[in-house]
Design a protein around this motif. Structure first.
Motif, PDB file in Angstrom:
ATOM      1  N   GLY A  28      62.557  22.076  83.094  1.00 17.34           N
ATOM      2  CA  GLY A  28      61.096  22.468  82.290  1.00 17.34           C
ATOM      3  C   GLY A  28      60.433  23.346  82.975  1.00 17.34           C
ATOM      4  N   THR A  29      59.045  23.479  82.657  1.00 20.46           N
ATOM      5  CA  THR A  29      58.179  24.457  83.184  1.00 20.46           C
ATOM      6  C   THR A  29      57.249  23.595  84.046  1.00 20.46           C
ATOM      7  N   TRP A  30      56.918  23.912  85.310  1.00 21.42           N
ATOM      8  CA  TRP A  30      55.945  23.300  86.097  1.00 21.42           C
ATOM      9  C   TRP A  30      55.055  24.343  86.683  1.00 21.42           C
ATOM     10  N   GLU A  31      54.074  23.783  87.413  1.00 23.97           N
ATOM     11  CA  GLU A  31      53.380  24.697  88.137  1.00 23.97           C
ATOM     12  C   GLU A  31      53.527  24.802  89.722  1.00 23.97           C
ATOM     13  N   GLN A  32      53.191  25.927  90.535  1.00 25.84           N
ATOM     14  CA  GLN A  32      53.565  25.779  91.768  1.00 25.84           C
ATOM     15  C   GLN A  32      52.493  26.765  92.367  1.00 25.84           C
ATOM     16  N   PHE A  33      52.323  26.619  93.908  1.00 27.96           N
ATOM     17  CA  PHE A  33      51.630  27.353  94.576  1.00 27.96           C
ATOM     18  C   PHE A  33      52.025  27.346  95.959  1.00 27.96           C
ATOM     19  N   PHE A  34      51.963  28.433  96.463  1.00 24.73           N
ATOM     20  CA  PHE A  34      52.366  28.866  97.980  1.00 24.73           C
ATOM     21  C   PHE A  34      51.243  28.981  98.917  1.00 24.73           C
ATOM     22  N   ARG A  35      51.189  28.107 100.042  1.00 22.52           N
ATOM     23  CA  ARG A  35      50.021  28.175 100.863  1.00 22.52           C
ATOM     24  C   ARG A  35      50.695  28.322 102.328  1.00 22.52           C
ATOM     25  N   ILE A  36      49.776  29.306 102.982  1.00 24.41           N
ATOM     26  CA  ILE A  36      49.868  29.099 104.583  1.00 24.41           C
ATOM     27  C   ILE A  36      48.859  28.303 105.191  1.00 24.41           C
ATOM     28  N   THR A  37      49.155  27.991 106.438  1.00 27.80           N
ATOM     29  CA  THR A  37      48.022  27.101 107.225  1.00 27.80           C
ATOM     30  C   THR A  37      48.376  27.696 108.615  1.00 27.80           C
ATOM     31  N   TRP A  38      47.253  27.553 109.218  1.00 26.50           N
ATOM     32  CA  TRP A  38      47.160  27.989 110.686  1.00 26.50           C
ATOM     33  C   TRP A  38      46.117  27.130 111.267  1.00 26.50           C
ATOM     34  N   VAL A  39      45.997  27.261 112.769  1.00 19.48           N
ATOM     35  CA  VAL A  39      44.847  26.566 113.310  1.00 19.48           C
ATOM     36  C   VAL A  39      44.163  27.830 114.042  1.00 19.48           C
TER      37      VAL A  39
END
Length: 132
Positions: free
Chosen positions: A95-106
């Motif tokens: 199917g077709t879904w939603e996605q997101f790419f995240r970066i995390t740092w301190v």
């Protein structure tokens, strides 16, 4: 996607995945606003797949801490996605879904900080039948 992903502005991306295959995608090089490689050594990288962006159900999380996002050459901003075929089929329905790419740092002052680099669709296709 483009040849590079500038980490200073949001992007959109369409990701295509097939059942019956391992999911391997080498990402375009991550660069800063000046076009220089974005060193991801100290960052956590995550890709979230959900029915919709604001949905509470998480279909799949790929993460640099779990090895499903690999930092091939972190100082040059080179990373890839990898998910074995069995995990693709178990966690990502066709199917077709939603996605997101995240970066995390301190950050020394703010603590943990996250930034979404892109959002878009993840399209999951049925397995190709090589015999047909």
């Amino acid at each position: 996607m483009t040849d590079t992903i500038v980490t200073e502005r949001p992007h959109s991306a369409i990701i295509r995945v097939w059942h019956g295959e391992d999911w391997y995608d080498a990402l375009p090089q991550l660069v800063d606003n000046a076009g220089l490689p974005f060193d991801v050594t100290s960052y956590t990288l995550e890709l979230f797949a959900r029915p919709t962006l604001d949905h509470s159900v998480l279909l799949k999380l790929l993460s640099s801490t779990e090895g499903t996002i690999r930092k091939e050459d972190p100082t040059l901003g080179l990373v890839n996605f990898y998910l074995p075929q069995s995990d693709v089929e178990a966690s990502l329905p066709v199917g077709t879904w939603e996605q997101f790419f995240r970066i995390t740092w301190v950050d020394e002052l703010l603590g943990e900080v996250s930034k979404i680099l892109w959002t878009g669709k993840i399209i999951v296709f049925p397995a190709n039948d090589a015999a047909a």
